[in-house]
Scaffold this motif. Sequence first.
Motif, PDB file in Angstrom:
ATOM      1  N   ARG A  11     -30.958  52.712 -79.310  1.00 39.00           N
ATOM      2  CA  ARG A  11     -31.599  53.237 -78.125  1.00 39.00           C
ATOM      3  C   ARG A  11     -31.519  52.208 -77.004  1.00 39.00           C
ATOM      4  O   ARG A  11     -31.652  51.017 -77.232  1.00 39.00           O
ATOM      5  CB  ARG A  11     -33.073  53.514 -78.423  1.00 39.00           C
ATOM      6  CG  ARG A  11     -33.281  54.644 -79.409  1.00 39.00           C
ATOM      7  CD  ARG A  11     -34.651  54.542 -80.055  1.00 39.00           C
ATOM      8  NE  ARG A  11     -35.726  54.592 -79.062  1.00 39.00           N
ATOM      9  CZ  ARG A  11     -36.329  55.723 -78.679  1.00 39.00           C
ATOM     10  NH1 ARG A  11     -35.948  56.867 -79.185  1.00 39.00           N
ATOM     11  NH2 ARG A  11     -37.299  55.702 -77.791  1.00 39.00           N
ATOM     12  N   ALA A  12     -31.302  52.707 -75.791  1.00 40.19           N
ATOM     13  CA  ALA A  12     -31.311  51.814 -74.639  1.00 40.19           C
ATOM     14  C   ALA A  12     -32.737  51.309 -74.423  1.00 40.19           C
ATOM     15  O   ALA A  12     -33.713  51.961 -74.792  1.00 40.19           O
ATOM     16  CB  ALA A  12     -30.809  52.557 -73.400  1.00 40.19           C
ATOM     17  N   THR A  13     -32.848  50.140 -73.832  1.00 38.75           N
ATOM     18  CA  THR A  13     -34.170  49.555 -73.592  1.00 38.75           C
ATOM     19  C   THR A  13     -34.461  49.515 -72.093  1.00 38.75           C
ATOM     20  O   THR A  13     -33.533  49.620 -71.269  1.00 38.75           O
ATOM     21  CB  THR A  13     -34.244  48.127 -74.160  1.00 38.75           C
ATOM     22  OG1 THR A  13     -33.170  47.365 -73.586  1.00 38.75           O
ATOM     23  CG2 THR A  13     -34.122  48.157 -75.673  1.00 38.75           C
ATOM     24  N   ILE A  14     -35.743  49.364 -71.774  1.00 37.79           N
ATOM     25  CA  ILE A  14     -36.134  49.262 -70.369  1.00 37.79           C
ATOM     26  C   ILE A  14     -35.459  48.024 -69.767  1.00 37.79           C
ATOM     27  O   ILE A  14     -35.565  46.930 -70.302  1.00 37.79           O
ATOM     28  CB  ILE A  14     -37.671  49.177 -70.227  1.00 37.79           C
ATOM     29  CG1 ILE A  14     -38.299  50.503 -70.674  1.00 37.79           C
ATOM     30  CG2 ILE A  14     -38.067  48.841 -68.787  1.00 37.79           C
ATOM     31  CD1 ILE A  14     -39.823  50.497 -70.704  1.00 37.79           C
ATOM     32  N   SER A  17     -30.411  50.299 -69.272  1.00 40.71           N
ATOM     33  CA  SER A  17     -30.176  51.727 -69.537  1.00 40.71           C
ATOM     34  C   SER A  17     -29.446  52.332 -68.349  1.00 40.71           C
ATOM     35  O   SER A  17     -29.295  51.697 -67.299  1.00 40.71           O
ATOM     36  CB  SER A  17     -31.514  52.454 -69.724  1.00 40.71           C
ATOM     37  OG  SER A  17     -32.181  52.572 -68.479  1.00 40.71           O
ATOM     38  N   ASP A  20     -31.762  52.325 -65.386  1.00 42.61           N
ATOM     39  CA  ASP A  20     -31.913  51.001 -64.745  1.00 42.61           C
ATOM     40  C   ASP A  20     -30.654  50.624 -63.972  1.00 42.61           C
ATOM     41  O   ASP A  20     -30.740  50.109 -62.849  1.00 42.61           O
ATOM     42  CB  ASP A  20     -32.228  49.949 -65.816  1.00 42.61           C
ATOM     43  CG  ASP A  20     -33.535  50.234 -66.524  1.00 42.61           C
ATOM     44  OD1 ASP A  20     -34.590  50.163 -65.867  1.00 42.61           O
ATOM     45  OD2 ASP A  20     -33.512  50.562 -67.717  1.00 42.61           O
ATOM     46  N   ASP A 208     -30.431  58.340 -73.051  1.00 41.86           N
ATOM     47  CA  ASP A 208     -29.975  57.173 -73.823  1.00 41.86           C
ATOM     48  C   ASP A 208     -31.112  56.537 -74.621  1.00 41.86           C
ATOM     49  O   ASP A 208     -30.945  55.476 -75.209  1.00 41.86           O
ATOM     50  CB  ASP A 208     -29.264  56.161 -72.922  1.00 41.86           C
ATOM     51  CG  ASP A 208     -30.160  55.585 -71.823  1.00 41.86           C
ATOM     52  OD1 ASP A 208     -31.398  55.830 -71.861  1.00 41.86           O
ATOM     53  OD2 ASP A 208     -29.629  54.897 -70.931  1.00 41.86           O
ATOM     54  N   ARG A 210     -33.970  55.280 -73.634  1.00 46.82           N
ATOM     55  CA  ARG A 210     -34.847  54.307 -72.969  1.00 46.82           C
ATOM     56  C   ARG A 210     -36.260  54.878 -72.890  1.00 46.82           C
ATOM     57  O   ARG A 210     -36.473  56.031 -72.531  1.00 46.82           O
ATOM     58  CB  ARG A 210     -34.333  54.050 -71.557  1.00 46.82           C
ATOM     59  CG  ARG A 210     -35.216  53.145 -70.694  1.00 46.82           C
ATOM     60  CD  ARG A 210     -34.845  53.388 -69.241  1.00 46.82           C
ATOM     61  NE  ARG A 210     -35.415  52.422 -68.299  1.00 46.82           N
ATOM     62  CZ  ARG A 210     -36.605  52.560 -67.721  1.00 46.82           C
ATOM     63  NH1 ARG A 210     -37.392  53.566 -68.057  1.00 46.82           N
ATOM     64  NH2 ARG A 210     -37.009  51.685 -66.823  1.00 46.82           N
ATOM     65  N   ASP A 211     -37.239  54.063 -73.212  1.00 46.49           N
ATOM     66  CA  ASP A 211     -38.628  54.512 -73.152  1.00 46.49           C
ATOM     67  C   ASP A 211     -39.089  54.623 -71.705  1.00 46.49           C
ATOM     68  O   ASP A 211     -38.528  53.993 -70.809  1.00 46.49           O
ATOM     69  CB  ASP A 211     -39.526  53.538 -73.929  1.00 46.49           C
ATOM     70  CG  ASP A 211     -39.460  53.784 -75.427  1.00 46.49           C
ATOM     71  OD1 ASP A 211     -39.478  54.964 -75.819  1.00 46.49           O
ATOM     72  OD2 ASP A 211     -39.376  52.800 -76.183  1.00 46.49           O
TER      73      ASP A 211
END
Lengths: 295, 295
Positions: A11-14, A17, A20, A208, A210-211
């Motif tokens: 998973r993409a992260t903050i 992503s 971002d 993706d 991202r949270d």
Amino acid sequence: MPEAASAQATRATIGASEFDRDTALVQREPGVYDIDLSAGWTIISAVNGGYLLAVLGRALADALPHSDPFTISAHYLTASQPGPAVVRTETVRTGRTLSTGQASLFQLDERGEEVERIRVLASYGDLDSLPAHVRTTAEPPAIPPIEQCFGPEAAADIRLPSGGPAPVDGSSAIADRLMLKLDPSTVGWALGQPSGKGEMRAWFGLADGRDPDPLALLLAVDALPPTAFELGISGWVPTVELTVHVRSRPAPGPLRVSITTRNLAGGFLEEDAEVWDTQDRLVAQSRQLARVRLS
Amino acid sequence: MPEAASAQATRATIGASEFDRDTALVQREPGVYDIDLSAGWTIISAVNGGYLLAVLGRALADALPHSDPFTISAHYLTASQPGPAVVRTETVRTGRTLSTGQASLFQLDERGEEVERIRVLASYGDLDSLPAHVRTTAEPPAIPPIEQCFGPEAAADIRLPSGGPAPVDGSSAIADRLMLKLDPSTVGWALGQPSGKGEMRAWFGLADGRDPDPLALLLAVDALPPTAFELGISGWVPTVELTVHVRSRPAPGPLRVSITTRNLAGGFLEEDAEVWDTQDRLVAQSRQLARVRLS
């Protein structure tokens, strides 16, 4: 969920992503930022208003001493296009707990002159500094489990309202950026049977993985098909003004978004959105005034 | 109704009333206006936020090519004082059906330097040009007949919440300017028995009998005691941001105002107002974000 996202192992992260990358600004001078508006967040050919709000929100988060939008109001002036843009911010007031700023997004027209696309006025604070005390009467919307809701891959097979845009169709690039699963009870419009109620509900996330964070909430409130579709109106519903209150930092995981319209009158309607996180907290409230074309 | 108003044989008219007199602006140069903020619209010592919004709204009505505020967002920066002020407007965009403008109200501080009090961003149009088509699901609030509701003269006899301001007490000058009759089911706070529900409802008018117009709607949405009182909170509830949508020109006669709060959390709450006219039309919707002092 789009194939690209489904196939993704991690998973993409903050901060790392698609969202971002596509809201990243380059500081030209203090308070002035360049950005290349991505074509990846368009509905048909229009750049999504929530994506644009997130771009402006990110500029103000950088320019102001506080990082979280508590309340942000945007007036949409002219239609943005994918491509270069400049964001100019102004610090209106800085305080201990709240700071107020203004920002405008400009693009060049065919004659090379700057045209203002959106102007926002916002007060920022620090969500993490707020007391934990919650005394709300609001309750999360009753949306069926995510696996019982409809995603963009299903929408390709269902009929779209005549003459209307195709907000979750493959021709809209934003569909590939979002995890959007519509409550079956608010997709009647796509089957030619709008409910007549001004309601739209969905699970929302970034494709993706991202949270969500406060900036993603600015995207979430304007990402669903318009409530007007369920009122049997199939034209464009352009936003005049959109105000978002971010009330809490969202917990990881998918959001639930509930949008309601009470008053369709005189060619305008309001859309009220509530956004809930996985811990059943009301993390954002928004209202927009939009124009409608009655069909 | 205050004695002065009750005793009045003839009703004030739009353009010739206390409200018109106290929101009147003198143009200093195009787009820049002087005003003497009246002490007649204060709650304790604070100038009412709705009155201030009406002042800014009137400046923009003069500066822009359209005369009616369709959506206006105000961020309250510092506390206004009765006395001289200057309003500076900027025309952001003019279109055929909508124009967008910005306005700020400034006052001089003790060192003679301009301090910004409020900044607003607004889109204006022509309410009379809108199609008559209405398809709303909203219904007017169930408020008892006006003669069964409580006015300021009754409030002097009922206990005020400990430590809180006295919004309908004789010490607030604004009480003499307004005809405000509170729904008995939302005055529990004044009897020491708040309902615990975030609701406040009232009949609203101007005390001198002037009928409502779009500018008076900007006053109406912020004129009731805060919903926080009914939630058992007795401190000040200062407005951070207030957005008003004016949806229709109000018919003559008293308005009904219904205010609800769903989410009290983290020291902030939203107040949503609906304003209805004598023809049962929803003429304005507003939302504000306010800070609360938990007691």
